[in-house]
Design an enzyme around this catalytic site. Sequence first.
Site, PDB file in Angstrom:
ATOM      1  N   LYS A  96      -5.928  -9.701  -8.289  1.00 48.03           N
ATOM      2  CA  LYS A  96      -7.198  -9.820  -7.581  1.00 48.03           C
ATOM      3  C   LYS A  96      -8.168  -8.710  -7.999  1.00 48.03           C
ATOM      4  O   LYS A  96      -7.746  -7.575  -8.208  1.00 48.03           O
ATOM      5  CB  LYS A  96      -6.902  -9.710  -6.081  1.00 48.03           C
ATOM      6  N   LYS A 116       0.834  -1.216   0.000  1.00 45.19           N
ATOM      7  CA  LYS A 116       0.000   0.000   0.000  1.00 45.19           C
ATOM      8  C   LYS A 116       0.860   1.255   0.000  1.00 45.19           C
ATOM      9  O   LYS A 116       0.465   2.268  -0.569  1.00 45.19           O
ATOM     10  CB  LYS A 116      -1.010  -0.014   1.149  1.00 45.19           C
ATOM     11  N   LYS A 156     -11.596  -3.451  -4.842  1.00 40.22           N
ATOM     12  CA  LYS A 156     -12.395  -2.237  -4.916  1.00 40.22           C
ATOM     13  C   LYS A 156     -11.572  -0.958  -4.892  1.00 40.22           C
ATOM     14  O   LYS A 156     -12.033   0.077  -5.323  1.00 40.22           O
ATOM     15  CB  LYS A 156     -13.455  -2.212  -3.814  1.00 40.22           C
TER      16      LYS A 156
HETATM   17  P1  ATP Z   1      -8.894  -3.117  -0.955  1.00 41.94           P
HETATM   18  O1  ATP Z   1      -8.787  -2.873  -2.415  1.00 41.94           O
HETATM   19  O2  ATP Z   1      -9.275  -1.912  -0.142  1.00 41.94           O
HETATM   20  O3  ATP Z   1      -7.735  -3.895  -0.378  1.00 41.94           O
HETATM   21  P2  ATP Z   1     -10.574  -5.356  -1.418  1.00 41.94           P
HETATM   22  O4  ATP Z   1     -11.670  -5.158  -2.403  1.00 41.94           O
HETATM   23  O5  ATP Z   1      -9.385  -6.112  -1.832  1.00 41.94           O
HETATM   24  O6  ATP Z   1     -10.175  -3.978  -0.800  1.00 41.94           O
HETATM   25  P3  ATP Z   1     -10.928  -6.042   1.342  1.00 41.94           P
HETATM   26  O7  ATP Z   1     -11.671  -4.957   2.059  1.00 41.94           O
HETATM   27  O8  ATP Z   1      -9.468  -6.180   1.576  1.00 41.94           O
HETATM   28  O9  ATP Z   1     -11.280  -6.021  -0.208  1.00 41.94           O
HETATM   29  O10 ATP Z   1     -11.570  -7.422   1.680  1.00 41.94           O
HETATM   30  C1  ATP Z   1     -12.824  -7.642   2.210  1.00 41.94           C
HETATM   31  C2  ATP Z   1     -13.109  -9.104   2.125  1.00 41.94           C
HETATM   32  O11 ATP Z   1     -13.408  -9.439   0.767  1.00 41.94           O
HETATM   33  C3  ATP Z   1     -11.923  -9.989   2.539  1.00 41.94           C
HETATM   34  O12 ATP Z   1     -12.424 -11.086   3.276  1.00 41.94           O
HETATM   35  C4  ATP Z   1     -11.337 -10.425   1.229  1.00 41.94           C
HETATM   36  O13 ATP Z   1     -10.689 -11.667   1.317  1.00 41.94           O
HETATM   37  C5  ATP Z   1     -12.562 -10.472   0.319  1.00 41.94           C
HETATM   38  N1  ATP Z   1     -12.195 -10.195  -1.061  1.00 41.94           N
HETATM   39  C6  ATP Z   1     -11.827  -9.008  -1.567  1.00 41.94           C
HETATM   40  N2  ATP Z   1     -11.559  -9.099  -2.879  1.00 41.94           N
HETATM   41  C7  ATP Z   1     -11.758 -10.401  -3.201  1.00 41.94           C
HETATM   42  C8  ATP Z   1     -11.636 -11.136  -4.403  1.00 41.94           C
HETATM   43  N3  ATP Z   1     -11.261 -10.560  -5.522  1.00 41.94           N
HETATM   44  N4  ATP Z   1     -11.929 -12.440  -4.379  1.00 41.94           N
HETATM   45  C9  ATP Z   1     -12.313 -13.033  -3.244  1.00 41.94           C
HETATM   46  N5  ATP Z   1     -12.450 -12.407  -2.083  1.00 41.94           N
HETATM   47  C10 ATP Z   1     -12.171 -11.115  -2.047  1.00 41.94           C
END
Ligand code: ATP
Length: 328
Positions: free
Chosen positions: A193, A111, A196
Amino acid sequence: MARALSGITPSGKLTLGNYLGAMKLFVKMQEMYEMYIFVSNLHSLTLEQEPLSRKKNTKDLVAFYLASGLDINKTTIFLQSDVLMHAQLGWIMQCHTYMGELARMTQFKDKSTKHSDNINVGLFTYPPLMVADILLYDPVYVPVGEDQRQHVELTRDLALRFNNKYGETFVVPELLLTKNGAKIMSLADPTKKMSKSDDAGDKGCIYLLDDAKTITKKIKSATTDSIGKVNFDEEQQPGISNLLTIYAAIEDISIKEAEELFKDYNYADFKERVAQVVVQELSALQASYHDIIKNDDVEKALNNGKEQASKIAYKKLMKVHKKIGLGI
Ligand code: ATP
Ligand code: LTN
């Protein structure tokens, strides 16, 4: 019933990844565990976001928890900032964490590289706050994705460190990897991945509030390969494998079953079918989301959650205060 706890950060619009990888799993888990699910809005402060957009993302997150099927009679849903004990135990945990432990965190390295214009101290000290989020509630399980593994390991280390130093205080929680839930990759770059807070992610991300036309367009233009056969092979065919994962997660079948179903399909027909099930699933989810917003169900859930979570967190914090000699 054993307790389980997890949270999602309101850092942007929710994606299909959040829904299939986390929310759907939480809904299944509430039948087996006493669930505590929260919105980690204090964590969202580590990344820049307009206050109004943070507010909307927070409300939407709770609305989607409810729309996915979380039931407030089985799951306590709350905002991290509504339970003041998180920040306080977070400070106490910081004072028991070594700089070296935090410097090793890969999420901090990622990050701070990605947001090099805003390497705030919170980005560095985020893990001890996450430790506090967990230890306040004595959960046995913490269901999170692989990216959170180090933070849960730190939580275990700190729980043991604290218990050894001051006497039995915290349950040492176990990581419950959500890998049985699907890991959804970006449609544009299926080696990354779906996330968001990925600025370049718009084409690669299906957002939970996308309309049918947008979803179909995104799936139809998803990156694939030139092999021409629908196989699950993450190395050679990451794009096709990702679409199979999405289909299997929505239909609640195994990847093998999905593979079998589509073995004679060409890519265009396969994508068409995947788009159909995604549209169907998200239309139903969106209808429920709109009802929830209209009926003020978010406010009701959060009032209830704040009260229940605060009781437990307060009791635990007072125990900690006593152990470490705060107060007289
Ligand atoms: P950021 O981009 O802010 O890191 P993110 O979209 O990756 O956010 P998180 O807030 O880190 O999401 O994760 C929230 C939950 O959603 C976690 O349990 C994470 O494992 C799950 N998650 C997020 N993105 C994915 C994905 N692409 N596939 C499966 N699970 C996901
Ligand atoms: N860091 C997590 C969200 C989160 C969390 C938690 C998850 C904050 N505190 C405590 C489980 C338990 C994330 O960004 N996915």
